[in-house]
Motif scaffolding. Structure first.
Motif, PDB file in Angstrom:
ATOM      1  N   SER A 159     -13.056   5.534   3.063  1.00  0.00           N
ATOM      2  CA  SER A 159     -14.310   6.035   3.626  1.00  0.00           C
ATOM      3  C   SER A 159     -14.381   7.546   3.426  1.00  0.00           C
ATOM      4  CB  SER A 159     -14.403   5.715   5.118  1.00  0.00           C
ATOM      5  OG  SER A 159     -13.482   6.516   5.856  1.00  0.00           O
ATOM      6  N   LEU A 160     -15.570   8.096   3.548  1.00  0.00           N
ATOM      7  CA  LEU A 160     -15.737   9.541   3.407  1.00  0.00           C
ATOM      8  C   LEU A 160     -14.997  10.283   4.522  1.00  0.00           C
ATOM      9  CD1 LEU A 160     -16.953  11.939   1.954  1.00  0.00           C
ATOM     10  CD2 LEU A 160     -19.117  11.510   3.138  1.00  0.00           C
ATOM     11  N   LYS A 161     -15.065   9.750   5.736  1.00  0.00           N
ATOM     12  CA  LYS A 161     -14.330  10.380   6.843  1.00  0.00           C
ATOM     13  C   LYS A 161     -12.834  10.403   6.564  1.00  0.00           C
ATOM     14  CE  LYS A 161     -17.581   9.268  10.573  1.00  0.00           C
ATOM     15  NZ  LYS A 161     -17.775   8.488  11.830  1.00  0.00           N
ATOM     16  N   ASN A 162     -12.319   9.294   6.025  1.00  0.00           N
ATOM     17  CA  ASN A 162     -10.896   9.224   5.733  1.00  0.00           C
ATOM     18  C   ASN A 162     -10.499  10.192   4.623  1.00  0.00           C
ATOM     19  OD1 ASN A 162      -8.395   7.432   4.321  1.00  0.00           O
ATOM     20  ND2 ASN A 162      -8.416   7.587   6.546  1.00  0.00           N
ATOM     21  N   ALA A 163     -11.375  10.357   3.626  1.00  0.00           N
ATOM     22  CA  ALA A 163     -11.105  11.305   2.544  1.00  0.00           C
ATOM     23  C   ALA A 163     -11.040  12.730   3.070  1.00  0.00           C
ATOM     24  CB  ALA A 163     -12.181  11.185   1.466  1.00  0.00           C
TER      25      ALA A 163
ATOM     26  N   PHE B 244      -4.588   0.926  10.821  1.00  0.00           N
ATOM     27  CA  PHE B 244      -3.790   1.057   9.599  1.00  0.00           C
ATOM     28  C   PHE B 244      -4.269   2.229   8.755  1.00  0.00           C
ATOM     29  CE2 PHE B 244      -3.155   0.164   5.085  1.00  0.00           C
ATOM     30  CZ  PHE B 244      -1.809  -0.114   5.050  1.00  0.00           C
ATOM     31  N   PRO B 245      -3.378   3.021   8.159  1.00  0.00           N
ATOM     32  CA  PRO B 245      -1.921   2.913   8.215  1.00  0.00           C
ATOM     33  C   PRO B 245      -1.255   3.804   9.258  1.00  0.00           C
ATOM     34  CG  PRO B 245      -2.524   4.455   6.499  1.00  0.00           C
ATOM     35  CD  PRO B 245      -3.820   4.009   7.148  1.00  0.00           C
ATOM     36  N   PHE B 246      -2.045   4.448  10.121  1.00  0.00           N
ATOM     37  CA  PHE B 246      -1.480   5.422  11.050  1.00  0.00           C
ATOM     38  C   PHE B 246      -1.141   4.831  12.422  1.00  0.00           C
ATOM     39  CE2 PHE B 246      -4.106   7.722   8.003  1.00  0.00           C
ATOM     40  CZ  PHE B 246      -3.206   8.658   7.538  1.00  0.00           C
ATOM     41  N   HIS B 247      -1.930   3.857  12.867  1.00  0.00           N
ATOM     42  CA  HIS B 247      -1.699   3.184  14.155  1.00  0.00           C
ATOM     43  C   HIS B 247      -1.537   4.195  15.297  1.00  0.00           C
ATOM     44  CE1 HIS B 247      -1.320  -0.514  11.875  1.00  0.00           C
ATOM     45  NE2 HIS B 247      -0.417   0.062  11.112  1.00  0.00           N
ATOM     46  N   ALA B 248      -2.454   5.173  15.318  1.00  0.00           N
ATOM     47  CA  ALA B 248      -2.343   6.265  16.293  1.00  0.00           C
ATOM     48  C   ALA B 248      -2.436   5.761  17.728  1.00  0.00           C
ATOM     49  CB  ALA B 248      -3.422   7.311  16.027  1.00  0.00           C
ATOM     50  N   ARG B 249      -3.370   4.859  18.002  1.00  0.00           N
ATOM     51  CA  ARG B 249      -3.519   4.370  19.387  1.00  0.00           C
ATOM     52  C   ARG B 249      -2.258   3.663  19.861  1.00  0.00           C
ATOM     53  NH1 ARG B 249      -9.019   1.059  19.243  1.00  0.00           N
ATOM     54  NH2 ARG B 249      -8.368   0.877  17.071  1.00  0.00           N
ATOM     55  N   LYS B 250      -1.629   2.926  18.978  1.00  0.00           N
ATOM     56  CA  LYS B 250      -0.399   2.220  19.342  1.00  0.00           C
ATOM     57  C   LYS B 250       0.744   3.204  19.561  1.00  0.00           C
ATOM     58  CE  LYS B 250       2.712  -1.455  17.757  1.00  0.00           C
ATOM     59  NZ  LYS B 250       2.961  -2.448  16.678  1.00  0.00           N
ATOM     60  N   ARG B 251       0.905   4.155  18.639  1.00  0.00           N
ATOM     61  CA  ARG B 251       1.993   5.127  18.753  1.00  0.00           C
ATOM     62  C   ARG B 251       1.856   6.004  19.988  1.00  0.00           C
ATOM     63  NH1 ARG B 251       1.765   8.971  15.816  1.00  0.00           N
ATOM     64  NH2 ARG B 251      -0.057   8.614  14.497  1.00  0.00           N
TER      65      ARG B 251
ATOM     66  N   PHE C 194       0.830  -1.204   0.000  1.00  0.00           N
ATOM     67  CA  PHE C 194       0.000   0.000   0.000  1.00  0.00           C
ATOM     68  C   PHE C 194       0.862   1.251   0.000  1.00  0.00           C
ATOM     69  CE2 PHE C 194      -1.893   3.412   2.563  1.00  0.00           C
ATOM     70  CZ  PHE C 194      -3.035   3.688   1.822  1.00  0.00           C
ATOM     71  N   ASN C 195       1.882   1.290   0.857  1.00  0.00           N
ATOM     72  CA  ASN C 195       2.721   2.480   0.956  1.00  0.00           C
ATOM     73  C   ASN C 195       3.461   2.763  -0.340  1.00  0.00           C
ATOM     74  OD1 ASN C 195       2.014   3.086   3.608  1.00  0.00           O
ATOM     75  ND2 ASN C 195       3.618   1.801   4.472  1.00  0.00           N
ATOM     76  N   ARG C 196       3.920   1.690  -1.017  1.00  0.00           N
ATOM     77  CA  ARG C 196       4.595   1.896  -2.295  1.00  0.00           C
ATOM     78  C   ARG C 196       3.628   2.389  -3.362  1.00  0.00           C
ATOM     79  NH1 ARG C 196       8.167  -2.534  -0.976  1.00  0.00           N
ATOM     80  NH2 ARG C 196       6.726  -4.057  -1.895  1.00  0.00           N
TER      81      ARG C 196
END
Length: 203
Positions: free
Chosen positions: A107-111, A149-156, A69-71
């Motif tokens: 998703s619309l929220k993600n956009a 994914f792909p931010f993993h905010a809760r983990k970070r 995905f990142n690539r």
């Protein structure tokens, strides 16, 4: 926010960002953005792509990127930035206003989050002050906190409680990190540039 309000926010952000880009010098287009490895030009190119690539294009790009995905995100932005003039990129972004099509799997929220965060990715390194709509930033912060994914905010950000000082929003448990919701949203998106606007966390 309902779907209509979110699309209106996306349209507004696209139009305002197109105006911002149209006013940049040739040198400013080459400035590093907040996205690692991307200049302002690559971020602008990325913003023009999501609603234009269909299923067939996505399959081709994933094949080229060997399933990463990142690539896919990186390669498509770089290719578009290389083949389009700055004027064409501005025109593409303006032309996206009113388009009601999401990137595949988005998703619309993600956009909405994506365009707001990437606008800051461009503006902040250039010293241009742009503020996010607070209600939209709250919705986006909730989205980033929960999607993984792909931010993993809760983990970070484990071990921290994030508290907005200008909106009714908080998330997490632990050491309090507080500040404007737009600064918290950038932190959730993995950016460190707004940390000076926050208390309770350091770079």
């Amino acid at each position: 926010m309902d779907d209509t309000q979110m699309w209106q926010t996306i349209d507004s952000e696209r139009a305002l960002t197109a105006d911002l880009l149209a006013g940049l010098t040739d040198v400013e287009w080459t400035y590093p953005s907040l996205c690692a490895g991307w200049t302002v030009r690559e971020v602008a190119a990325h913003l023009t792509l999501g609603h234009r690539i269909g299923l067939g294009g996505v399959i081709r790009e994933y094949a080229k990127a060997r399933g990463s995905f990142n690539r896919v995100v990186d390669q498509t932005a770089r290719a578009e930035a290389a083949r389009r003039s700055t004027g064409e990129l501005v025109a593409e972004l303006r032309g996206a206003v009113g388009v009601r099509k999401l990137a595949l799997g988005q998703s619309l929220k993600n956009a909405m989050m994506d365009v707001m965060v990437h606008t800051q990715d461009i503006a902040l390194p250039l010293g241009i002050e742009r503020h996010m709509p607070i209600e939209a930033a709250v919705v986006s912060a909730d989205d980033l906190w929960h999607i993984g994914f792909p931010f993993h905010a809760r983990k970070r950000l484990a071990g921290h409680r994030l508290v907005a000082t200008d909106a009714d929003w908080s998330a997490g448990e632990g050491t309090e990190v507080s500040g404007p919701i737009e600064a918290l949203l950038m932190l959730l998106a993995g950016r460190t540039a707004t940390i000076p606007r926050l208390t309770g966390i350091s770079t």
